[in-house]
Design a protein around this motif. Structure first.
Motif, short mmCIF file in Angstrom:
data_model
loop_
_atom_site.label_atom_id
_atom_site.label_comp_id
_atom_site.label_asym_id
_atom_site.label_seq_id
_atom_site.Cartn_x
_atom_site.Cartn_y
_atom_site.Cartn_z
N GLN A 48 43.59 -21.73 -3.59
CA GLN A 48 43.83 -23.11 -1.76
C GLN A 48 44.72 -23.88 -2.84
N GLU A 49 44.29 -24.34 -3.55
CA GLU A 49 44.79 -25.26 -4.61
C GLU A 49 46.04 -24.40 -5.35
N ILE A 50 46.55 -22.89 -5.47
CA ILE A 50 47.53 -22.31 -5.97
C ILE A 50 48.53 -22.57 -5.26
N MET A 51 48.73 -22.26 -3.96
CA MET A 51 49.55 -22.37 -2.96
C MET A 51 50.24 -23.91 -2.52
N GLY A 69 40.34 -15.82 0.21
CA GLY A 69 40.03 -15.78 1.56
C GLY A 69 38.78 -15.87 1.62
N ASN A 70 38.00 -15.22 0.68
CA ASN A 70 36.83 -15.64 0.74
C ASN A 70 36.04 -16.67 0.84
N VAL A 71 36.32 -18.16 0.17
CA VAL A 71 35.64 -19.05 -0.06
C VAL A 71 36.05 -20.00 0.98
N GLY A 72 37.31 -19.60 2.68
CA GLY A 72 37.61 -20.66 3.09
C GLY A 72 38.74 -21.14 2.81
N VAL A 73 39.36 -21.94 3.21
CA VAL A 73 39.83 -23.43 3.54
C VAL A 73 38.55 -24.54 3.45
N ASN A 74 39.48 -26.19 2.84
CA ASN A 74 39.13 -27.55 2.92
C ASN A 74 40.56 -28.76 2.46
N PRO A 75 39.57 -29.51 3.44
CA PRO A 75 40.63 -30.73 3.18
C PRO A 75 40.47 -31.33 1.54
N GLU A 76 39.70 -31.23 1.08
CA GLU A 76 39.05 -31.67 0.15
C GLU A 76 39.58 -31.07 -1.58
N ASP A 77 40.12 -29.22 -1.70
CA ASP A 77 40.80 -28.52 -2.29
C ASP A 77 42.16 -28.90 -2.08
N ASP A 78 42.82 -29.88 -1.27
CA ASP A 78 44.63 -29.12 -1.03
C ASP A 78 44.62 -30.32 -2.53
N GLU A 79 45.80 -29.83 -2.78
CA GLU A 79 46.47 -30.59 -4.27
C GLU A 79 48.14 -31.14 -3.50
N THR A 80 48.42 -30.84 -2.29
CA THR A 80 49.06 -31.97 -1.51
C THR A 80 49.24 -32.18 0.05
N PRO A 94 42.74 -10.66 3.86
CA PRO A 94 42.36 -11.63 3.50
C PRO A 94 41.03 -12.08 4.34
N THR A 95 39.66 -11.82 3.50
CA THR A 95 37.85 -11.45 4.15
C THR A 95 38.21 -13.31 4.40
N GLU A 96 36.65 -13.26 5.74
CA GLU A 96 36.00 -14.50 7.15
C GLU A 96 36.08 -14.78 5.40
N PRO A 97 35.63 -16.95 5.64
CA PRO A 97 34.84 -17.36 4.59
C PRO A 97 33.69 -17.44 4.94
N SER A 98 33.18 -17.48 3.49
CA SER A 98 31.85 -17.56 3.18
C SER A 98 31.44 -18.45 2.02
N ASN A 99 31.74 -20.00 2.60
CA ASN A 99 30.88 -20.98 1.61
C ASN A 99 30.85 -21.94 2.53
N TRP A 100 29.61 -22.74 1.91
CA TRP A 100 29.19 -23.66 2.47
C TRP A 100 30.87 -25.30 2.65
N ARG A 101 30.86 -25.11 1.97
CA ARG A 101 32.18 -26.47 2.23
C ARG A 101 33.68 -25.66 3.13
N ALA A 102 33.93 -24.97 3.47
CA ALA A 102 34.63 -23.73 4.47
C ALA A 102 34.44 -24.26 5.89
N SER A 103 36.20 -25.63 5.71
CA SER A 103 35.93 -25.73 7.09
C SER A 103 36.62 -25.33 7.83
N ARG A 184 37.41 -37.51 -9.80
CA ARG A 184 37.48 -36.30 -10.00
C ARG A 184 36.27 -35.63 -9.13
N TRP A 185 36.37 -34.43 -8.66
CA TRP A 185 34.82 -34.20 -7.81
C TRP A 185 33.76 -34.29 -9.14
N ALA A 186 32.80 -34.48 -8.32
CA ALA A 186 31.46 -34.11 -8.62
C ALA A 186 30.23 -34.44 -8.26
#
Length: 388
Positions: A48-51, A69-80, A94-103, A184-186
């Motif tokens: 997501q950060e790369i794209m 695709g395994n961690v999905g996407v979320n607005p916090e990880d956009d670089e723009t 791409p796989t279905e997301p399996s991550n608690w941060r995925a929206s 930065r995220w912490a």
């Protein structure tokens, strides 16, 4: 496990290289056609950060790591705010997301944002083609009925002008100035705003990643972001303690037509200056060096870089198709870092002055965190100047 394309399935996507090579696959994301330069990225995380990295404008990214695709996407990880890369090529669907941060899942996210993507491709073979002939011009198409005008797609790839001589910073820069104070995220609080007075930094946005701005804020900077076309007078009107030159896409010589005169005037002030990626290349141009187009560039999160002055080796994140020609560096400009993959230039500084830059991405996102110290070095340069 990701869905595999069976022999009976009709390909719904096509990658046509300018030399006539064809790669069929299964389309996802948006439908339609697009033309761009094809590169490969070796990072194992951070799709997501790369794209959404503005430095990928005008490029389609082949991911050598198959799990996408395994961690999905979320607005916090956009670089723009939206994807900038023109498209995506992957080995598996791409796989279905399996991550608690995925929206949201990756496929629907790409479709909503108009990005054409291809799965089911032999990415090893495609990567070899990129390495052997240089980053090729390609046309990619996604048509659910599997019908393609191959001759027309190959012609579009051949006719595309490419990135040499192309100024893309104007396309990805901010429309107007703004302030930035998010750090930065912490864990566990996530992103927090910086509080208190800090160093006044003007950041020139040639396609700045958000995590660069966060790293500046975390290093104690009050950041004012200005558009790529800002003049030296506009920069200095903010009375900054330091000036930052961001990453970005396209040919540095083309962007340098308006950015280099600004940088040269800023350098007359003795202010600390720090540049990353495109900012590094344009600082070099402003100092009288030259830039060159690389064969296939550096794109990944595992690039070893040696600090020639300390002997330290850092594992870095990189994304660039142009490089500074180290042989053209003038007297008084010291080469500080080199790639251990091919010996290309990865850093410079002006002897005796707080002006330095690196080709790689110390903010990572994605990538290792070996190089965060460079933001502290920039802050220390501003601190030393203020206390002098």
């Amino acid at each position: 496990m990701p869905a595999r394309q069976t022999a009976s399935e009709k390909p719904t996507a096509l990658i046509a290289l300018a030399d006539g090579q064809l790669f069929y696959g299964k389309g996802f994301g948006a439908t339609g056609e697009t033309v761009a330069e094809l590169v490969f990225n070796t990072a194992m995380t951070g799709y997501q950060e790369i794209m959404t990295d503005p430095s990928y404008a005008g490029q389609i990214v082949t991911f050598t790591f198959p799990h996408v695709g395994n961690v999905g996407v979320n607005p916090e990880d956009d670089e723009t705010s939206d994807p900038v890369a023109a498209g995506m090529v992957v080995k598996w669907d791409p796989t279905e997301p399996s991550n608690w941060r995925a929206s949201e899942d990756l496929v629907s996210w790409l479709a909503k944002r108009g990005r054409i993507c291809v799965g089911g491709v032999d990415t090893r073979r495609l990567t070899r083609a990129i390495r052997q002939q240089g980053a090729p011009h390609v046309a990619i198409a996604h048509n659910p009925n599997g019908e393609f005008d191959i001759e027309a797609l190959v012609k579009k790839a051949r006719d595309w002008q490419g990135l040499v001589g192309l100024d893309l910073a104007k396309d990805v820069t901010c429309a107007q100035s703004y302030q930035w104070n998010e750090m930065r995220w912490a864990w566990p609080e996530g992103y927090k705003a910086r509080e208190g007075e800090g160093f006044k930094v003007v950041a020139l946005d040639f396609g700045a990643k958000r995590n660069i701005l966060r790293c500046l804020a975390s290093a104690g900077c009050d950041v004012t972001v200005l558009p790529a076309t800002a003049t030296a007078e506009e920069v200095l009107a903010h009375n900054p303690d330091g000036v930052f030159l961001s990453n970005g896409p396209g040919d540095p010589a083309a962007t340098g037509e308006y950015a280099v005169p600004m940088i040269r005037d800023v350098l007359k002030t003795e202010l600390p200056v720090f540049g990353i990626c495109l900012g590094h290349q344009m600082l070099a141009l402003a100092l009288g060096a030259k830039t060159i187009k690389m064969n296939h560039g550096h794109h990944g999160a595992n690039h070893p870089v040696k600090d020639k002055e300390t002997g330290k080796v850092e594992i870095t994140s990189m994304n660039h198709g142009f490089a500074v020609d180290a042989q053209s560096l003038p007297e008084g400009v010291i080469e500080t870092h080199v790639s251990l993959f091919d010996g290309s230039n990865c850093g410079i500084r002006i002897e005796g002055r707080p002006v330095f830059s690196v080709q790689y991405h110390p903010e990572a996102s994605p990538g290792p965190q070996d190089s965060y110290y460079l933001f502290e070095r920039f802050a220390e340069a501003m601190r030393a100047r203020k206390s002098a």
